[in-house]
Write a protein that holds these residues in place. Structure first.
Motif, short mmCIF file in Angstrom:
data_model
loop_
_atom_site.label_atom_id
_atom_site.label_comp_id
_atom_site.label_asym_id
_atom_site.label_seq_id
_atom_site.Cartn_x
_atom_site.Cartn_y
_atom_site.Cartn_z
N VAL A 237 -3.68 4.56 -3.57
CA VAL A 237 -2.23 4.63 -3.72
C VAL A 237 -1.75 3.96 -4.99
O VAL A 237 -0.53 3.79 -5.19
CB VAL A 237 -1.51 4.01 -2.49
N ALA A 238 -2.66 3.61 -5.89
CA ALA A 238 -2.27 2.95 -7.14
C ALA A 238 -1.21 3.73 -7.91
O ALA A 238 -0.29 3.13 -8.48
CB ALA A 238 -3.51 2.72 -8.01
N PRO A 239 -1.28 5.08 -7.99
CA PRO A 239 -0.23 5.80 -8.72
C PRO A 239 1.17 5.57 -8.15
O PRO A 239 2.16 5.58 -8.90
CB PRO A 239 -0.64 7.27 -8.57
N LEU B 53 0.84 -1.20 0.00
CA LEU B 53 0.00 0.00 0.00
C LEU B 53 0.87 1.25 0.00
O LEU B 53 1.59 1.50 -0.96
CB LEU B 53 -0.95 -0.03 1.21
N MET B 54 0.82 2.05 1.04
CA MET B 54 1.52 3.32 1.06
C MET B 54 3.02 3.13 0.81
O MET B 54 3.62 2.19 1.30
CB MET B 54 1.32 4.02 2.42
N ARG B 55 3.56 4.06 0.01
CA ARG B 55 4.98 4.06 -0.32
C ARG B 55 5.42 2.76 -0.96
O ARG B 55 6.59 2.40 -0.96
CB ARG B 55 5.84 4.37 0.92
N CYS B 56 4.47 2.01 -1.48
CA CYS B 56 4.73 0.72 -2.13
C CYS B 56 5.40 -0.27 -1.18
O CYS B 56 6.21 -1.09 -1.58
CB CYS B 56 5.58 0.91 -3.38
N THR B 57 5.04 -0.18 0.10
CA THR B 57 5.55 -1.12 1.09
C THR B 57 4.37 -1.85 1.74
O THR B 57 3.23 -1.40 1.68
CB THR B 57 6.37 -0.41 2.18
N VAL B 58 4.67 -2.97 2.37
CA VAL B 58 3.63 -3.78 2.99
C VAL B 58 3.18 -3.14 4.30
O VAL B 58 4.01 -2.79 5.15
CB VAL B 58 4.13 -5.22 3.23
N HIS B 59 1.88 -2.98 4.44
CA HIS B 59 1.28 -2.44 5.67
C HIS B 59 0.19 -3.38 6.18
O HIS B 59 -0.48 -4.05 5.38
CB HIS B 59 0.66 -1.07 5.42
N LEU B 60 0.04 -3.39 7.48
CA LEU B 60 -1.06 -4.11 8.12
C LEU B 60 -2.23 -3.15 8.27
O LEU B 60 -2.09 -2.08 8.89
CB LEU B 60 -0.62 -4.62 9.50
N VAL B 61 -3.37 -3.52 7.70
CA VAL B 61 -4.57 -2.68 7.75
C VAL B 61 -5.79 -3.58 7.89
O VAL B 61 -5.72 -4.80 7.71
CB VAL B 61 -4.73 -1.81 6.48
N THR B 62 -6.93 -2.98 8.20
CA THR B 62 -8.16 -3.75 8.18
C THR B 62 -8.53 -4.10 6.75
O THR B 62 -8.09 -3.45 5.79
CB THR B 62 -9.32 -2.97 8.81
N ALA B 63 -9.36 -5.12 6.59
CA ALA B 63 -9.79 -5.53 5.25
C ALA B 63 -10.50 -4.38 4.54
O ALA B 63 -10.26 -4.11 3.35
CB ALA B 63 -10.70 -6.75 5.36
#
Length: 361
Positions: A94-96, A74-84
Motif C-alpha cells: 500500500v506504499a503508493p 496501512l490501507m487507505r492511509c489509516t491505522v489498522h490492526l494486523v498481525t506482525a
C-alpha cells in the motif's frame, strides 16, 4: 452466475465471522480478518468480541505487547490492526497510497516545498524513530535541522516517509495514552517484504470480504489500477444483480441466501462497513449518511437479519440503540439480549447491564 444481494450478504457475514462466533484464537482471527480499522484504539476489541467466541480483551493486549499484532498505517492511509507478518507484507503493497497522501494533500504542499531533500529528512526521521517517539518530540527533533518548517508538519511528514506503527500502551484495553510512533522494521526486528505482493493481498482480501469487484478492492486498499493485477490472478467470476463482475477465490463456497443471521453489533469504524465501494451487501444506501459522517466518524451499528438496522453507543456499561426503522417484538428481544451482552463486555463490573432502545429515526 448472478449473485443476489442476500447471497452476498450471507457470504460476507460468514467470511467476517459474523454468522457464528468463531472458536479460534485471537491472533488467528486477526490474521483472517486482514485488517481491523483502528484509528481509534478501542474499536478492534468490540469488533473481535462480535466475531470470536469467549473473546477476552487481555488476549489481544498480550498479542500487542508481545509484538505479534500491531497497529500501523496501512490501507487507505489509516491505522489498522494486523498481525506482525501481515504488517510487513502490507506496508510495501500500500506504499503508493501513503505516498499519494503525502504529495497530493494541498495543505501540505507549502511545507514540502521548504524541504530541499526529502530523502535526508526520511533518513533523519528513520534514525530517530528507532525508539518510540511522540509527534511533538519527533517534530521538535526534526525542526533543529529544518527550522524553516513547522514542527507539527515535520512530524506528520515523517510518518509518511518512514513506515511506522503505533506502540503500546496506545491501543491497550482499559488504558489511555497518546500515540507514540516507531519504525516498523525496528519494532518487529525484521525487514519489510519486498517486492510488494499486491496480488497476494487481494487474495487475502477476498477470503475475508469477497466476492468483490475491482472497485471494491480499490476502495478497501486505496490503491488504483487493480484491474490488471486481478486479471493475472486465478479467480472465479460472478455478477451481482446490477451486472457488475465480482471475483472470488476458486475454492470459496457461498452459503444459501436463507442461512441464519443472528443480531450482531459492529464496532465504530468497523471494516465491514468500510471495505466495499458498493455497501449494499450490508447497508442500504439511504442509511449510509446516518452511519458514515462527512467528518470521517463512523458510528457503531447493529445487524438484524444480516443488514444494518441502526446505530448504537456505549457509556459506563449502558448501551443505547437507535433503530433506523421499527423493530418487531422478536427483533427487539434479540437486540436487547445482544446489547446486554455487549454492555457486560464493555463494563464487566456493572451488576446489571442496561440497554435502551430509542425510537426509530
Amino acid at each position: 452466475m448472478a449473485l443476489s444481494r442476500r447471497v452476498l450478504n450471507r457470504a460476507f457475514l460468514r467470511r467476517q465471522l459474523l454468522d457464528e462466533r468463531a472458536s479460534v484464537g485471537v491472533g488467528e482471527a486477526v490474521r483472517h480478518l486482514f485488517g481491523l480499522q483502528s484509528q481509534q484504539p478501542m474499536p478492534p476489541y468490540f469488533a473481535l468480541w462480535s466475531r470470536v467466541a469467549d473473546f477476552a480483551p487481555e488476549r489481544l493486549v498480550e498479542l500487542l505487547v508481545n509484538r505479534e499484532v500491531v497497529r500501523a498505517t496501512l490501507m487507505r492511509c489509516t491505522v489498522h490492526l494486523v498481525t506482525a507478518d501481515d504488517c510487513l507484507a502490507l506496508r510495501p503493497a500500500v506504499a503508493p497510497v501513503i505516498d499519494r497522501q503525502l504529495t497530493g494533500n494541498p495543505g501540505r504542499a507549502a511545507e514540502l516545498k521548504k524541504i530541499d531533500d526529502l530523502g535526508a529528512l526520511a533518513a533523519a526521521a528513520r534514525e530517530y524513530l528507532k525508539e518510540p517517539r511522540g509527534a511533538k518530540e519527533l517534530g521538535a527533533h526534526l525542526a533543529a535541522a529544518w527550522p524553516q518548517c513547522k514542527p507539527a508538519e515535520l512530524a506528520r511528514i515523517a510518518q509518511f516517509v518512514v513506515p511506522v506503527l503505533q506502540t503500546p500502551p496506545r491501543g491497550v484495553w482499559g488504558k489511555s495514552a497518546q500515540p507514540a510512533w516507531t519504525a516498523i522494521e525496528d519494532w518487529l526486528d525484521r525487514p519489510l517484504e519486498r517486492p510488494a505482493q499486491v496480488g497476494a493481498a487481494l487474495r487475502r482480501y477476498l477470503a475475508a470480504y469477497g466476492p468483490a469487484s475491482v472497485a471494491d478492492m480499490q476502495k478497501w486498499s486505496g490503491l488504483g489500477g487493480l484491474a490488471e493485477v486481478v486479471a493475472g490472478l486465478d479467480l472465479r467470476t460472478y455478477r451481482d444483480e446490477a451486472g457488475r463482475v465480482l471475483y472470488d477465490l476458486p475454492d470459496a463456497t457461498l452459503p444459501a441466501e436463507d442461512a441464519p443471521a443472528p443480531v450482531r453489533f459492529l464496532a465504530e469504524y468497523d471494516s465491514a462497513i468500510l471495505s466495499h465501494a458498493d455497501r449494499a451487501r450490508i447497508i442500504d444506501a439511504a442509511h449510509v449518511p446516518a452511519v458514515v459522517a462527512k467528518n470521517g466518524i463512523v458510528k457503531g451499528t447493529f445487524l438484524v437479519d444480516g443488514f444494518v438496522r441502526g446505530v448504537w453507543s456505549e457509556a459506563g456499561g449502558s448501551v443505547s440503540v437507535t433503530p433506523f426503522v421499527g423493530l418487531s417484538a422478536i427483533e427487539t428481544e434479540a437486540v436487547e439480549a445482544e446489547g446486554a451482552a455487549l454492555a457486560a463486555f464493555a463494563a464487566p463490573g456493572r451488576a446489571t447491564p442496561r440497554v435502551t432502545i430509542q425510537s426509530a429515526q
